[in-house]
Motif scaffolding. Structure first.
Motif, short mmCIF file in Angstrom:
data_model
loop_
_atom_site.label_atom_id
_atom_site.label_comp_id
_atom_site.label_asym_id
_atom_site.label_seq_id
_atom_site.Cartn_x
_atom_site.Cartn_y
_atom_site.Cartn_z
N UNK A 69 2.94 -15.58 -13.69
CA UNK A 69 2.86 -14.34 -12.93
C UNK A 69 4.24 -13.82 -12.55
N UNK A 70 4.32 -12.50 -12.47
CA UNK A 70 5.52 -11.81 -12.02
C UNK A 70 5.13 -10.91 -10.86
N UNK A 71 5.90 -10.95 -9.79
CA UNK A 71 5.68 -10.07 -8.65
C UNK A 71 6.87 -9.12 -8.54
N UNK A 72 6.58 -7.83 -8.35
CA UNK A 72 7.62 -6.81 -8.29
C UNK A 72 7.35 -5.90 -7.11
N UNK A 73 8.40 -5.58 -6.35
CA UNK A 73 8.26 -4.66 -5.23
C UNK A 73 9.19 -3.47 -5.41
N UNK A 74 8.64 -2.26 -5.29
CA UNK A 74 9.48 -1.08 -5.23
C UNK A 74 9.43 -0.53 -3.81
N UNK A 75 9.67 0.72 -3.61
CA UNK A 75 9.81 1.25 -2.26
C UNK A 75 8.53 1.22 -1.43
N UNK A 76 7.38 1.35 -2.07
CA UNK A 76 6.13 1.48 -1.29
C UNK A 76 4.95 0.69 -1.82
N UNK A 77 5.18 -0.23 -2.75
CA UNK A 77 4.05 -1.03 -3.23
C UNK A 77 4.54 -2.35 -3.84
N UNK A 78 3.63 -3.32 -3.82
CA UNK A 78 3.84 -4.63 -4.43
C UNK A 78 2.89 -4.76 -5.61
N UNK A 79 3.39 -5.16 -6.76
CA UNK A 79 2.56 -5.36 -7.94
C UNK A 79 2.64 -6.80 -8.41
N UNK A 80 1.48 -7.37 -8.76
CA UNK A 80 1.41 -8.72 -9.34
C UNK A 80 0.96 -8.56 -10.79
N UNK A 81 1.76 -9.11 -11.71
CA UNK A 81 1.58 -8.87 -13.14
C UNK A 81 1.32 -10.18 -13.86
N UNK A 82 0.39 -10.17 -14.80
CA UNK A 82 0.14 -11.33 -15.66
C UNK A 82 1.15 -11.30 -16.80
N UNK A 83 1.96 -12.35 -16.92
CA UNK A 83 2.95 -12.39 -18.00
C UNK A 83 2.31 -12.71 -19.35
N UNK A 84 1.09 -13.23 -19.33
CA UNK A 84 0.38 -13.50 -20.58
C UNK A 84 -0.10 -12.21 -21.22
N UNK A 85 -0.74 -11.35 -20.42
CA UNK A 85 -1.28 -10.10 -20.96
C UNK A 85 -0.32 -8.93 -20.79
N UNK A 86 0.59 -9.04 -19.81
CA UNK A 86 1.49 -7.94 -19.52
C UNK A 86 0.88 -6.88 -18.62
N UNK A 87 -0.37 -7.09 -18.21
CA UNK A 87 -1.07 -6.10 -17.39
C UNK A 87 -0.89 -6.34 -15.91
N UNK A 88 -1.06 -5.27 -15.14
CA UNK A 88 -0.98 -5.35 -13.69
C UNK A 88 -2.31 -5.89 -13.16
N UNK A 89 -2.25 -7.00 -12.44
CA UNK A 89 -3.44 -7.61 -11.88
C UNK A 89 -3.82 -6.99 -10.55
N UNK A 90 -2.80 -6.65 -9.76
CA UNK A 90 -3.07 -6.12 -8.42
C UNK A 90 -1.91 -5.26 -7.96
N UNK A 91 -2.25 -4.12 -7.36
CA UNK A 91 -1.26 -3.27 -6.72
C UNK A 91 -1.62 -3.14 -5.24
N UNK A 92 -0.67 -3.51 -4.39
CA UNK A 92 -0.91 -3.47 -2.94
C UNK A 92 0.07 -2.49 -2.30
N UNK A 93 -0.42 -1.39 -1.72
CA UNK A 93 0.49 -0.47 -1.02
C UNK A 93 1.16 -1.18 0.16
N UNK A 94 2.49 -1.23 0.17
CA UNK A 94 3.23 -1.89 1.24
C UNK A 94 4.59 -1.23 1.37
N UNK A 95 5.18 -1.34 2.55
CA UNK A 95 6.52 -0.81 2.76
C UNK A 95 7.29 -1.75 3.69
N UNK A 96 8.58 -1.51 3.83
CA UNK A 96 9.45 -2.32 4.70
C UNK A 96 9.53 -3.78 4.28
N UNK A 97 9.38 -4.07 3.00
CA UNK A 97 9.51 -5.45 2.50
C UNK A 97 10.98 -5.77 2.27
N UNK A 98 11.43 -6.91 2.80
CA UNK A 98 12.80 -7.36 2.60
C UNK A 98 12.96 -8.07 1.25
#
Length: 255
Positions: free
Chosen positions: A182-211
């Motif tokens: 799995x790969x987890x990526x955070x941009x300015x307003x959301x967190x995405x969890x990605x399956x490295x096997x399929x390359x697809x996004x498993x979950x997108x969670x709206x979030x902000x103020x993540x360090x």
């Protein structure tokens, strides 16, 4: 490779015929057996079952040592351009080392098998980017390296594939799970969890103020999410919040 604590009797080592350990002005240990490492160590990896230690230093060299005698077995002929930031021994007995610019794959005799350029696109980094490491390695040898607005995915067999994001302009923080799934990526307003096997996004969670975000180093795959300065949330890879804890640290160093 599971991390283990290595207890070294410094006085016993210094009294050896070959002086193995010195102390730099910055109080960093320097292994100098056979006069090989002349700069402070930046990374150590222990191969407990094989009785070996791998060392990387600030000038880019790799050393292979006998963990029982602390005598040097071999020193790498290939040198990184800058300080060694990662040393991982994969399940297939490859040794992967990185600095900020390149990835080397060695066999257990420190013979080079492959070199991969990881030169990140530094001008595209955001000034708020909190990560000092732009390359992360899992225990099975899967590598993810931030290249500006995309991530280079290197499989344990050396196959390379870019992971591009249609709806992410700036990557503020990222991490790979230790099993390489799995790969987890955070941009300015959301967190995405990605399956490295399929390359697809498993979950997108709206979030902000993540360090920053950090996967657990062992056990079940858990993702620690540092919220602003005081709270840290623990998530599953399915995007389910498990717990919340207080923390005054600026960011998560280890989880």
């Amino acid at each position: 490779m599971m991390a283990v604590q290595l207890n070294i009797d410094i006085k016993a080592i210094i009294n050896e015929k070959v002086e193995n350990v010195e102390k730099s002005p910055e109080d960093k240990l320097i292994l100098v057996a056979n006069r090989r490492h002349h700069s402070p160590l930046s990374k150590i990896a222990v191969m407990e079952k094989k009785g070996l230690i791998l060392t990387g230093d600030e000038s880019g060299y790799i050393g292979l040592w006998d963990s029982r005698t602390l005598q040097l077995i071999k020193f790498s002929q290939e040198k990184h351009k800058s300080r060694v930031k990662n040393i991982v021994v994969t399940d297939s007995n490859n040794i992967i080392t990185t600095d900020d610019l390149d990835l080397f794959i060695f066999d257990l005799n420190l013979k080079i098998k492959d070199k991969i350029s990881l030169k990140p696109l530094l001008p595209t980094f955001h000034y708020m980017f909190p990560e000092k490491e732009v390359t992360k390695i899992s225990n099975n040898g899967t590598v993810v390296s931030l290249q500006g607005t995309y991530i280079l995915h290197v499989k344990p067999n050396g196959e390379r594939k870019p992971i591009e994001f249609k709806d992410i302009d700036v990557i503020y923080s990222f991490d790979i799970s230790m099993d390489g799934k799995y790969l987890a990526v955070y941009d300015k307003n959301k967190l995405q969890i990605i399956s490295l096997k399929s390359g697809g996004v498993m979950k997108t969670v709206p979030m902000s103020n993540i360090r920053n975000i950090k996967f657990s180093r062992g056990g079940k795959n858990r993702l620690a999410v540092k919220i602003h300065k005081k709270n840290t949330e623990i998530w599953s890879v399915t995007g389910k919040k498990i717990s919340n804890m207080k923390s005054i640290k600026e960011k998560i160093e280890y989880f």
